[in-house]
Design a protein around this motif. Structure first.
Motif, PDB file in Angstrom:
ATOM      1  N   PHE A 115      23.912  23.690  44.088  1.00  0.00           N
ATOM      2  CA  PHE A 115      24.375  22.809  43.519  1.00  0.00           C
ATOM      3  C   PHE A 115      24.068  22.160  42.279  1.00  0.00           C
ATOM      4  O   PHE A 115      23.376  21.288  42.526  1.00  0.00           O
ATOM      5  CB  PHE A 115      24.606  22.488  44.557  1.00  0.00           C
ATOM      6  N   HIS A 116      25.247  22.395  41.214  1.00  0.00           N
ATOM      7  CA  HIS A 116      25.003  21.675  40.090  1.00  0.00           C
ATOM      8  C   HIS A 116      25.400  20.181  40.154  1.00  0.00           C
ATOM      9  O   HIS A 116      26.829  20.456  39.651  1.00  0.00           O
ATOM     10  CB  HIS A 116      25.826  22.832  38.906  1.00  0.00           C
ATOM     11  N   VAL A 127      19.355  22.691  43.729  1.00  0.00           N
ATOM     12  CA  VAL A 127      20.487  21.532  43.885  1.00  0.00           C
ATOM     13  C   VAL A 127      19.997  21.141  42.720  1.00  0.00           C
ATOM     14  O   VAL A 127      18.304  20.562  42.198  1.00  0.00           O
ATOM     15  CB  VAL A 127      19.610  20.476  45.031  1.00  0.00           C
ATOM     16  N   VAL A 187      15.641  24.232  50.181  1.00  0.00           N
ATOM     17  CA  VAL A 187      16.160  23.553  49.222  1.00  0.00           C
ATOM     18  C   VAL A 187      15.164  23.301  48.131  1.00  0.00           C
ATOM     19  O   VAL A 187      13.797  22.917  48.299  1.00  0.00           O
ATOM     20  CB  VAL A 187      16.153  21.837  49.535  1.00  0.00           C
ATOM     21  N   THR A 208      22.947  15.266  48.844  1.00  0.00           N
ATOM     22  CA  THR A 208      24.131  16.659  49.227  1.00  0.00           C
ATOM     23  C   THR A 208      22.295  17.721  49.479  1.00  0.00           C
ATOM     24  O   THR A 208      22.419  18.512  50.534  1.00  0.00           O
ATOM     25  CB  THR A 208      24.028  16.710  48.175  1.00  0.00           C
ATOM     26  N   ALA A 209      20.695  17.425  48.562  1.00  0.00           N
ATOM     27  CA  ALA A 209      20.041  18.346  49.352  1.00  0.00           C
ATOM     28  C   ALA A 209      19.870  17.810  50.997  1.00  0.00           C
ATOM     29  O   ALA A 209      18.630  18.930  51.005  1.00  0.00           O
ATOM     30  CB  ALA A 209      19.214  17.986  48.034  1.00  0.00           C
ATOM     31  N   GLY A 213      23.136  14.124  44.712  1.00  0.00           N
ATOM     32  CA  GLY A 213      23.068  15.875  44.799  1.00  0.00           C
ATOM     33  C   GLY A 213      22.074  14.837  45.613  1.00  0.00           C
ATOM     34  O   GLY A 213      20.901  15.752  46.375  1.00  0.00           O
ATOM     35  N   ALA A 271      18.815  16.420  41.490  1.00  0.00           N
ATOM     36  CA  ALA A 271      19.258  16.186  43.024  1.00  0.00           C
ATOM     37  C   ALA A 271      17.945  14.444  42.976  1.00  0.00           C
ATOM     38  O   ALA A 271      18.357  14.191  44.439  1.00  0.00           O
ATOM     39  CB  ALA A 271      18.055  17.012  43.679  1.00  0.00           C
ATOM     40  N   ALA A 303      14.513  21.346  44.458  1.00  0.00           N
ATOM     41  CA  ALA A 303      15.332  20.084  43.994  1.00  0.00           C
ATOM     42  C   ALA A 303      14.538  20.411  42.648  1.00  0.00           C
ATOM     43  O   ALA A 303      13.231  20.260  42.391  1.00  0.00           O
ATOM     44  CB  ALA A 303      14.956  19.128  44.622  1.00  0.00           C
TER      45      ALA A 303
END
Length: 314
Positions: A78-79, A5, A27, A16-17, A13, A8, A29
């Motif tokens: 996930f950008h 991510v 994850v 979502t993390a 962000g 993050a 980050a």
């Protein structure tokens, strides 16, 4: 699965993390802890992630050696990392380097990988322009540097997908609000002004602007739905938001109702490039991803007020 991510420590962000971690994913980050807004808020978000077992590494996608940070074992990226919003203090180079060039550097790295991650690009309704009411198939007409550079970054990711260099998708988000919202955004600023008796800057005409204000957890629902739907998502664009529209004036009134007090309004000249209307057409996401946002504006704002009180009114 292992997911990366970017951005993050930011608003969406970080949420979502957390969600990805709760779903059982490993994850990684990263964030550059930009001073675009108060770094202390990002540090607060990073602390919340740390308490859930997620460490946020400080990485600048524009200039750091990414090969030392990002390894070939990631399954998804996930950008979120970007220069956000419409700001008179941000230059075109700020938007270009953070939104386009940083994305290109990630793609350059992934092109060297044998195992390539699925690229989830986080875009924005600002891509559509002053009236963001279109479907994903209609031609965008961005009216801000933010919208232009986010469109360019989106198309860069999709170009890689079209050429078969990796698989990926892009989500265009609509007016997200909720706990951890940036201090320059509407609702955090409104709540701050209401609780601390400060004037709220209202840009000329903006009280009539219509928005698809979407609660952050509803947005995260849509973002994580890509997992398990890779074949459906590859090469596609999806709008994520709510179909419910509210004016800025309604938003102000709702915050005042929750706080039980009036907010001091300070009128300001209109901002160039500001959207007059956003209305999320989510038919595609509903059909293909079973996306179904549920949170009402008042319920979401009650959560945001609670977060603000807990973190900034002690």
């Amino acid at each position: 699965m292992k997911v990366l991510v970017t951005g993050a420590a930011g608003f969406i962000g970080s949420h979502t993390a957390e969600r990805l971690k709760s779903l059982g994913h490993q994850v990684q980050a990263i964030d550059n802890f930009s001073s675009y807004y108060d770094v202390e808020l990002k540090k607060l978000n990073a602390k919340s992630l740390s308490e859930k077992g997620i460490t946020v590494e400080k990485v600048d996608l524009r200039k750091d050696d990414l090969s030392k940070v990002i390894k070939e074992d990631i399954d998804y990226i996930f950008h979120f990392a970007a220069q956000p919003g419409i700001s008179t203090t941000s230059t075109f180079d700020d938007y270009f380097s953070n939104n386009f060039f940083a994305t290109q550097r990630l793609l350059d790295l992934f092109e060297t990988f044998t195992k390539k991650p699925f690229f989830v690009n986080i875009a924005t309704s600002s891509i559509y322009g002053l009236n963001a009411i279109m479907t994903e198939d209609e031609a965008p007409k961005p009216a801000s540097w933010y919208g232009v550079t986010k469109l360019a970054a989106e198309q860069l990711v999709l170009a890689y997908s079209r050429r078969g260099l990796l698989k990926g998708t892009s989500f265009r988000l609509y007016s997200v609000y909720g706990p951890r919202e940036r201090p320059d955004k509407l609702y955090t600023r409104l709540i701050d002004c209401g609780l601390n008796n400060k004037p709220f800057p209202l840009y000329e005409g903006s009280e009539k602007h219509l928005r698809s204000f979407t609660y952050v957890q509803d947005i995260v629902d849509g973002i994580v739905s890509v997992i398990g739907n890779e074949a459906v998502c590859n090469g596609e664009i999806f709008n994520l938001g709510t179909e419910e529209e509210n004016t800025t004036a309604t938003g102000i009134a709702t915050v005042e109702e929750i706080l039980g007090s009036k907010i001091i309004i300070e009128n300001k000249p209109a901002r160039p490039g500001d959207q007059s209307r956003t209305c999320a057409n989510i038919d595609k996401a509903r059909k293909l991803l079973k996306y179904n946002p549920q949170t009402s504006l008042k319920v979401g704002l009650e959560e945001q007020v609670k977060w603000f009180r807990n973190n900034f009114m002690k």
